[in-house]
Enzyme design. Structure first.
Site, PDB file in Angstrom:
ATOM      1  N   GLU A  46      11.461 -15.418 -17.649  1.00  0.00           N
ATOM      2  CA  GLU A  46      11.061 -13.964 -17.536  1.00  0.00           C
ATOM      3  C   GLU A  46       9.816 -13.415 -18.722  1.00  0.00           C
ATOM      4  OE1 GLU A  46      11.247 -11.839 -15.522  1.00  0.00           O
ATOM      5  OE2 GLU A  46      10.956 -10.033 -16.615  1.00  0.00           O
ATOM      6  N   HIS A  85       9.765 -33.750 -22.775  1.00  0.00           N
ATOM      7  CA  HIS A  85       9.172 -34.508 -21.448  1.00  0.00           C
ATOM      8  C   HIS A  85       7.938 -34.213 -21.143  1.00  0.00           C
ATOM      9  CE1 HIS A  85      13.352 -35.974 -21.273  1.00  0.00           C
ATOM     10  NE2 HIS A  85      13.745 -34.779 -21.624  1.00  0.00           N
ATOM     11  N   ARG A  89       1.991   1.212  -6.035  1.00  0.00           N
ATOM     12  CA  ARG A  89       2.038   0.302  -4.784  1.00  0.00           C
ATOM     13  C   ARG A  89       0.760  -0.550  -4.553  1.00  0.00           C
ATOM     14  NH1 ARG A  89       6.661   1.320  -1.818  1.00  0.00           N
ATOM     15  NH2 ARG A  89       5.535   0.392  -0.027  1.00  0.00           N
ATOM     16  N   CYS A 128       0.904  -1.006  -0.031  1.00  0.00           N
ATOM     17  CA  CYS A 128      -0.002  -0.095   0.027  1.00  0.00           C
ATOM     18  C   CYS A 128       0.913   1.337   0.008  1.00  0.00           C
ATOM     19  CB  CYS A 128      -1.016  -0.166   1.308  1.00  0.00           C
ATOM     20  SG  CYS A 128      -1.902  -1.491   1.327  1.00  0.00           S
ATOM     21  N   LYS A 155       3.532  -3.071  -6.889  1.00  0.00           N
ATOM     22  CA  LYS A 155       4.783  -3.081  -7.426  1.00  0.00           C
ATOM     23  C   LYS A 155       5.624  -3.588  -6.318  1.00  0.00           C
ATOM     24  CE  LYS A 155       8.304  -1.787  -9.985  1.00  0.00           C
ATOM     25  NZ  LYS A 155       8.665  -2.827 -11.189  1.00  0.00           N
ATOM     26  N   LYS A 186       6.431 -11.735 -17.915  1.00  0.00           N
ATOM     27  CA  LYS A 186       5.856 -10.467 -18.495  1.00  0.00           C
ATOM     28  C   LYS A 186       4.665 -10.817 -19.240  1.00  0.00           C
ATOM     29  CE  LYS A 186       8.153  -8.386 -16.939  1.00  0.00           C
ATOM     30  NZ  LYS A 186       8.788  -8.656 -15.793  1.00  0.00           N
ATOM     31  N   GLU A 193       1.679 -11.508 -16.825  1.00  0.00           N
ATOM     32  CA  GLU A 193       1.209 -10.529 -15.653  1.00  0.00           C
ATOM     33  C   GLU A 193       0.685  -9.182 -16.204  1.00  0.00           C
ATOM     34  OE1 GLU A 193       4.174  -8.877 -13.124  1.00  0.00           O
ATOM     35  OE2 GLU A 193       5.659  -8.914 -14.580  1.00  0.00           O
ATOM     36  N   TRP A 247      -3.984  -1.883  -1.466  1.00  0.00           N
ATOM     37  CA  TRP A 247      -3.721  -3.063  -2.156  1.00  0.00           C
ATOM     38  C   TRP A 247      -4.268  -4.342  -0.907  1.00  0.00           C
ATOM     39  CZ3 TRP A 247      -0.311  -7.862  -2.241  1.00  0.00           C
ATOM     40  CH2 TRP A 247      -0.812  -8.503  -3.271  1.00  0.00           C
ATOM     41  N   ASN A 289       0.239   0.623   6.212  1.00  0.00           N
ATOM     42  CA  ASN A 289       0.844  -0.242   5.230  1.00  0.00           C
ATOM     43  C   ASN A 289       1.664  -1.276   5.669  1.00  0.00           C
ATOM     44  OD1 ASN A 289       1.845  -1.587   2.903  1.00  0.00           O
ATOM     45  ND2 ASN A 289       3.821  -0.056   2.753  1.00  0.00           N
ATOM     46  N   GLY A 290       1.053  -2.707   5.609  1.00  0.00           N
ATOM     47  CA  GLY A 290       1.582  -3.948   6.278  1.00  0.00           C
ATOM     48  C   GLY A 290       0.314  -4.843   6.649  1.00  0.00           C
TER      49      GLY A 290
HETATM   50  C1  AGP Z   1       8.240  -8.640 -12.102  1.00  0.00           C
HETATM   51  O1  AGP Z   1       7.549  -8.151 -13.333  1.00  0.00           O
HETATM   52  C2  AGP Z   1       6.699  -8.437 -10.995  1.00  0.00           C
HETATM   53  N1  AGP Z   1       6.487  -7.347 -10.789  1.00  0.00           N
HETATM   54  C3  AGP Z   1       7.259  -9.486  -9.718  1.00  0.00           C
HETATM   55  O2  AGP Z   1       7.528 -10.742  -9.798  1.00  0.00           O
HETATM   56  C4  AGP Z   1       8.643  -8.808  -8.870  1.00  0.00           C
HETATM   57  O3  AGP Z   1       9.768  -9.135  -9.690  1.00  0.00           O
HETATM   58  C5  AGP Z   1       8.702  -9.394  -7.689  1.00  0.00           C
HETATM   59  O4  AGP Z   1       7.427  -9.097  -6.943  1.00  0.00           O
HETATM   60  C6  AGP Z   1       9.991  -9.088  -6.861  1.00  0.00           C
HETATM   61  O5  AGP Z   1      10.020  -7.766  -6.816  1.00  0.00           O
HETATM   62  P1  AGP Z   1      11.340  -7.084  -6.059  1.00  0.00           P
HETATM   63  O6  AGP Z   1      12.341  -7.155  -7.135  1.00  0.00           O
HETATM   64  O7  AGP Z   1      10.888  -5.804  -5.855  1.00  0.00           O
HETATM   65  O8  AGP Z   1      11.739  -7.864  -4.757  1.00  0.00           O
END
Ligand code: AGP
Length: 612
Positions: free
Chosen positions: A485, A508, A27, A2, A607, A489, A492, A73, A99-100
């Site tokens: 990766e 496999h 966030r 958050c 984020k 991308k 997500e 969030w 936040n937490g």
């Molecule tokens: C990556 O595109 C995502 N947003 C997510 O997997 C991110 O990499 C992961 O939450 C780790 O975040 P950080 O690098 O800030 O620790």
């Protein structure tokens, strides 16, 4: 997870809070709200984005010089108006943004219910503000003391800001496990989960440390420890970020801006750290732990999501160039599986935000077992940066888009330099090989610049995925983690299910999935595994799969078997991840845009995942 903001000063607080919340929306953004004190207490909050809150406040003339705000969030309770922050205590005087996660909120709530407290939300935060009210009444203490005493009974992670109708010129903030930054203006003070809400208003900041509480009044900021109520000397830092670095700069989305920033961000990551003539890597954090690195039996790399993918590239790099055994772990698994860790281990923790809860907890566990921890972060002053024994910043600049792009290539760049450093320190890497890799690394930004001209072509190729419900990403060697990766991308931001696999794994099991409806993105740059990748492409084509190949300019056979080809410049094999990643970033971006997805703030994501 958050975002929280606050303001105390001479200006109108409401516009400052709303603008700050907009900058923190990456966030978390399923609801937001503000609380202001102007003789009375004014609270506006609603489900949705900050723009919905702004519309709700509309033309109301909210006159106040002090207030707090929050963008959420959801962790406890769904995203709706009652669960939106700020939350007020039963007596209507105390207000909090948080936040937490309060882990023991249920037991606190049970206690409060016996004292006839009532609740209007499902949140742990509302429990906390009522517990603070309860303590204030029972102990007959000031607001800041009530907050401090209450927090000593709390289990969990928090960054909070608390205000009271009875103390209209006071904001109390505290943190444990979630970030909080204080901005110092000219007789005015700012609060943020990071510095972006106010970085155009002041460059002077204090990073509150875990276990600290701060009392903000017109007389200044007083910091004390939560546990023992001892005074803390504040360290004032000067911010390096500037406002336009966080604006979109003319791009439609932050993600596209950040993809196009990669020539600059990688140059900044390298800047001042490579001395090719002397075959040296100059990263002070590495020098601080060089004895640990040289004597290390193994290196354990931990991270989450994209950072974990960078860690796998790092494993291949460090074992190839440094000849040191490496293990890569999901931080969330590592912290709970009772791993064997010793003082002979060096742990490299990778995190863009520097606030990921699982990674931070895994660091603390590794440290308690005697391991030396090196952090690779993108945010100065972040919790992971400060928890690590030493570290290196990626210098990628603020990454606002939830989907990580420039941070990933910056992380890989730092890992290349770590591998070079280790190779030389352990005398496993010749000067010739050092210079070959280092010189080519310096060429990478220019090569990426040339690749960005492929954007229009990649936008066209993205149409091949428009109706897809699944996709496979295949790679070998250094490009296996890039396949992972690329899949992350795509899934997500476009919500298409995608999986990354080592190409040889197809036979496999996954090859059973191949038909004319399965797009397969294959990373087949030149190099030692090219012939094997060519046969993987043929295997897919033989089953009517749709093949999109990322390959080198000279790989003519690949074009023959592919439905679409994206050519990338040549480079040495261990650096190909820095190039093959770029078209995958652009591909997922354009697929998401054409599917009208929210590219910068994908559903359900945040984020920084600062809770488990
Ligand atoms: C990556 O595109 C995502 N947003 C997510 O997997 C991110 O990499 C992961 O939450 C780790 O975040 P950080 O690098 O800030 O620790």
């Amino acid at each position: 997870m958050c975002g929280i903001v606050g303001y105390l000063g001479k200006k109108q607080a409401c516009p400052i809070l709303l603008n700050g919340l907009k900058r923190l929306e990456y966030r978390g953004y399923d609801s937001s709200g503000v609380a202001l004190i102007n003789g009375g207490l004014e609270i506006h909050k609603c489900k949705g984005k900050v723009s919905d809150l702004e519309a709700m406040i509309g033309k109301k003339n909210v006159v106040a010089n002090m207030g707090i705000g929050h963008t959420r969030w959801a962790t406890h309770g769904e995203a709706n108006d009652p669960n939106a922050h700020p939350h007020t205590s039963n007596n209507g005087k105390l207000v909090i943004v948080h936040n937490g996660i309060i882990e023991n909120s249920d037991s606190l709530k049970k206690l409060l219910l016996t004292k006839n407290y009532t609740f209007t939300s499902e949140t742990d935060t509302e429990v906390l503000i009522n517990f603070i009210e309860f303590v204030k009444k029972e102990e007959k203490v000031s607001l800041d003391q009530a907050v401090r005493i209450a927090l000593n009974e709390v289990v969990g992670a928090y960054a909070i800001a608390v205000i009271s109708l009875d103390d209209p010129e006071l904001i109390v903030v505290a943190r444990l496990g979630s970030p909080l930054v204080l901005g110092l203006g000219n007789n005015e003070f700012f609060i943020g989960s990071d510095a972006t809400p106010f970085l155009d208003l002041t460059k002077k900041v204090i990073y509150l440390e875990d276990g600290e509480i701060a009392i903000i009044s017109k007389n200044g900021i007083s910091i004390r420890t939560i546990e023992s109520d001892l005074p803390v000397d504040a360290v004032i830092h000067k911010l390096q970020m500037d406002l336009d670095s966080i604006e979109k700069g003319g791009y439609d989305h932050f993600m596209l801006k950040e993809i196009f920033e990669q020539p600059t961000s990688i140059s900044n990551t390298i800047s001042g750290r490579l001395n090719i003539k002397n075959c040296e890597v100059r990263i002070s954090g590495l020098d601080e732990i060089s004895d640990n690195l040289i004597s290390a039996d193994r290196i354990i790399i931990i991270g989450c999501g994209t950072s974990w993918h960078a860690g796998i590239v790092g494993e291949y790099l460090i074992e190839d160039l440094g000849r040191v055994p490496v293990e890569v772990e999901y931080a969330s698994e590592f912290r709970y599986r009772n791993p064997i860790i010793s003082s002979k281990d060096v742990v490299i923790a990778i995190s863009q935000s520097g606030e990921t809860a699982d990674t931070l907890a895994a660091i603390k566990m590794a440290k308690s077992s005697g391991a030396c921890v090196f952090g690779i972060c993108n945010v100065a002053g972040s919790s992971i940066a400060r928890e690590s024994h030493a570290g290196a910043f990626t210098h990628a600049g603020p990454e606002i888009g939830v989907a990580s792009t420039k941070a990933f290539t910056a992380q890989v760049t730092v890992l290349v330099m770590i591998a070079l450093y280790l190779g030389r320190k352990k005398e496993n890497l010749s000067e010739k090989r050092f210079r070959e890799v280092a010189q080519e690394l310096k060429m990478i930004p220019a090569k990426i610049t040339s690749m960005l001209n492929l954007d229009p072509k990649i936008k066209t190729i993205a149409k091949l995925l428009d109706k897809a419900t699944n996709a496979l990403f295949l790679g070998r060697g250094f490009n296996f983690p890039v396949a992972l990766e690329g899949a992350l991308k795509l899934k997500e931001i476009s919500y298409i299910h995608a999986e990354g696999y080592p190409a040889a794994e197809m036979k496999h099991g996954p090859i059973a999935l191949i038909d004319e409806n399965m797009p397969v993105i294959i990373l087949a740059p030149g190099g030692g595994l090219y012939e094997k990748l060519l046969s993987n492409i043929q295997e897919v084509k033989a089953r009517k799969g749709k093949v999109i190949s990322i390959t080198g300019c000279d790989q003519t056979e690949v074009k023959e078997f592919s439905d679409a080809v994206i050519e990338i410049p040549e480079t040495i094999e261990c650096l190909t991840p820095l190039l093959t990643t770029i078209p995958l970033q652009l591909l997922s971006y354009h697929v998401a845009v054409q599917r009208d997805c929210n590219v910068d703030q994908p559903r359900n994501l945040a984020k920084a995942v600062t809770v488990e």
